[in-house]
Design a protein around this motif. Sequence first.
Motif, mmCIF file in Angstrom:
data_model
loop_
_atom_site.group_PDB
_atom_site.id
_atom_site.type_symbol
_atom_site.label_atom_id
_atom_site.label_comp_id
_atom_site.label_asym_id
_atom_site.label_seq_id
_atom_site.Cartn_x
_atom_site.Cartn_y
_atom_site.Cartn_z
ATOM 1 N N SER A 158 7.426 19.513 18.513
ATOM 2 C CA SER A 158 6.174 20.218 18.227
ATOM 3 C C SER A 158 6.010 20.563 16.745
ATOM 4 C CB SER A 158 6.110 21.503 19.058
ATOM 5 O OG SER A 158 7.153 22.389 18.686
ATOM 6 N N LEU A 159 7.076 20.458 15.963
ATOM 7 C CA LEU A 159 7.013 20.842 14.547
ATOM 8 C C LEU A 159 6.044 19.921 13.802
ATOM 9 C CD1 LEU A 159 8.714 23.096 13.174
ATOM 10 C CD2 LEU A 159 10.036 21.294 12.103
ATOM 11 N N PRO A 160 5.081 20.486 13.076
ATOM 12 C CA PRO A 160 4.079 19.632 12.411
ATOM 13 C C PRO A 160 4.675 18.810 11.269
ATOM 14 C CG PRO A 160 3.784 21.941 11.793
ATOM 15 C CD PRO A 160 4.809 21.922 12.872
ATOM 16 N N LEU A 161 4.215 17.554 11.151
ATOM 17 C CA LEU A 161 4.617 16.669 10.060
ATOM 18 C C LEU A 161 3.409 15.994 9.401
ATOM 19 C CD1 LEU A 161 7.762 14.938 11.631
ATOM 20 C CD2 LEU A 161 7.760 16.396 9.593
ATOM 21 N N ASP A 162 2.221 16.243 9.911
ATOM 22 C CA ASP A 162 1.010 15.591 9.386
ATOM 23 C C ASP A 162 0.186 16.571 8.551
ATOM 24 O OD1 ASP A 162 1.665 13.297 10.842
ATOM 25 O OD2 ASP A 162 0.655 14.061 12.634
ATOM 26 N N HIS A 163 -0.476 16.010 7.528
ATOM 27 C CA HIS A 163 -1.423 16.775 6.703
ATOM 28 C C HIS A 163 -0.763 18.015 6.082
ATOM 29 C CE1 HIS A 163 -4.229 14.130 8.674
ATOM 30 N NE2 HIS A 163 -3.981 14.671 9.861
ATOM 31 N N LEU A 164 0.446 17.837 5.562
ATOM 32 C CA LEU A 164 1.173 18.933 4.928
ATOM 33 C C LEU A 164 1.313 18.674 3.427
ATOM 34 C CD1 LEU A 164 4.137 19.321 7.483
ATOM 35 C CD2 LEU A 164 1.989 20.602 7.457
ATOM 36 N N SER A 165 1.418 19.745 2.659
ATOM 37 C CA SER A 165 1.732 19.589 1.238
ATOM 38 C C SER A 165 3.156 19.039 1.119
ATOM 39 C CB SER A 165 1.637 20.937 0.529
ATOM 40 O OG SER A 165 2.710 21.782 0.950
ATOM 41 N N PRO A 166 3.498 18.380 0.009
ATOM 42 C CA PRO A 166 4.857 17.843 -0.143
ATOM 43 C C PRO A 166 5.950 18.890 0.071
ATOM 44 C CG PRO A 166 3.439 16.940 -1.838
ATOM 45 C CD PRO A 166 2.631 17.992 -1.125
ATOM 46 N N THR A 167 5.719 20.119 -0.379
ATOM 47 C CA THR A 167 6.725 21.174 -0.235
ATOM 48 C C THR A 167 6.965 21.518 1.235
ATOM 49 O OG1 THR A 167 6.128 22.136 -2.376
ATOM 50 C CG2 THR A 167 7.331 23.553 -0.837
ATOM 51 N N VAL A 168 5.889 21.702 1.976
ATOM 52 C CA VAL A 168 6.006 22.057 3.393
ATOM 53 C C VAL A 168 6.541 20.858 4.187
ATOM 54 C CG1 VAL A 168 4.778 22.875 5.439
ATOM 55 C CG2 VAL A 168 4.136 23.733 3.182
ATOM 56 N N TYR A 169 6.070 19.661 3.836
ATOM 57 C CA TYR A 169 6.559 18.459 4.516
ATOM 58 C C TYR A 169 8.062 18.315 4.336
ATOM 59 C CZ TYR A 169 7.354 13.580 5.720
ATOM 60 O OH TYR A 169 7.857 12.434 6.288
ATOM 61 N N ASN A 170 8.526 18.502 3.118
ATOM 62 C CA ASN A 170 9.957 18.375 2.835
ATOM 63 C C ASN A 170 10.774 19.370 3.653
ATOM 64 O OD1 ASN A 170 12.233 17.326 1.255
ATOM 65 N ND2 ASN A 170 12.252 19.346 0.304
ATOM 66 N N ALA A 171 10.290 20.606 3.734
ATOM 67 C CA ALA A 171 11.003 21.645 4.485
ATOM 68 C C ALA A 171 11.041 21.309 5.976
ATOM 69 C CB ALA A 171 10.332 23.000 4.260
ATOM 70 N N SER A 172 9.913 20.840 6.515
ATOM 71 C CA SER A 172 9.849 20.488 7.938
ATOM 72 C C SER A 172 10.731 19.287 8.249
ATOM 73 C CB SER A 172 8.399 20.177 8.348
ATOM 74 O OG SER A 172 7.587 21.317 8.243
ATOM 75 N N PHE A 173 10.645 18.264 7.413
ATOM 76 C CA PHE A 173 11.432 17.045 7.607
ATOM 77 C C PHE A 173 12.923 17.371 7.571
ATOM 78 C CE2 PHE A 173 13.468 13.077 6.742
ATOM 79 C CZ PHE A 173 12.630 12.077 7.203
ATOM 80 N N LEU A 174 13.323 18.151 6.555
ATOM 81 C CA LEU A 174 14.735 18.504 6.406
ATOM 82 C C LEU A 174 15.228 19.325 7.592
ATOM 83 C CD1 LEU A 174 17.271 18.412 4.631
ATOM 84 C CD2 LEU A 174 16.444 20.472 3.474
ATOM 85 N N ALA A 175 14.409 20.259 8.062
ATOM 86 C CA ALA A 175 14.804 21.104 9.197
ATOM 87 C C ALA A 175 15.030 20.266 10.448
ATOM 88 C CB ALA A 175 13.732 22.168 9.453
#
Length: 281
Positions: free
Chosen positions: A108-125
């Motif tokens: 459920s964690l979002p990966l679309d339409h995110l800023s690079p900073t938020v995307y990086n944090a989500s991807f890494l998590a």
Amino acid sequence: MLLLMIRDGLDVRKLRAGNWKEVLSAVITVKLLSSCQLPESCSKALWLIAPQIISAMGFLVRSSSLDPSLTLPFTVPTVTSLTALLRQGEGLIANPQHVILVLGALQSLPLDHLSPTVYNASFLAIHEALFAIIKCHRQVISKAAPSFLNVFYRLVASIMQEGRQRGDTDSGVDSDVYLQCSRLTERMYSHIAATPESFTALPAFMVAQYVTELQKVTLRPDVKLHLTEGIYCIMDLCMEQDIKFLRASLHTGVREVFNELHSNYIHYHKTQRQGEDKYTV
């Protein structure tokens, strides 16, 4: 008493009421406790109640994922705490359903339409949670393999979208974020390939997913390099019948992408690997 207070603090109703900072305090406490050297009696109590904590935090991740503004301040830290619990729970979390519950939350964690900073944090998590599962819970990964690969596929598909060629924006700080994520993807492919007994009959499926996504985009060369090296690790597990199956079952456009990938795999990767094996012998 403290553990019961923490469990009660992980209340999705408080989150929905807007009191996410209060819930975050309980989330952070879980991470601290799971990382501490506790007295034996306290440790036993923690792992006795851990399934309830995992379940509660899974619900928190699912619920907070519905609000993009909570991704960085709440959702990612909650996944990080779950990951810490999984790491410390090696050999102590025996029920695969608890691991599958975590994987369901990661979906459920979002990966679309995110800023690079938020995307990086989500991807890494997400990546670190998968890494904890594949390294610390091998006894349950075979039963959770489809769920595991579904989550990993989200990472692969998202980095292919974010790592596509965009012209002038293919360099700079934001570009480095996507390059780092492609390295992590390659790393996870290699970890999956190192535990083939847990992913029996799934390598061909993974290759099919990869080329299906690859056909949709033109990747940046630096991102493509890491993703290609990663999928080569999975192709090492494919038998001849898997290759025949892929050629027979893939649609025309996707099949062309696969044929090119397989040709390069034979020419560059497999030949080199056989040479290294011969040199080692």
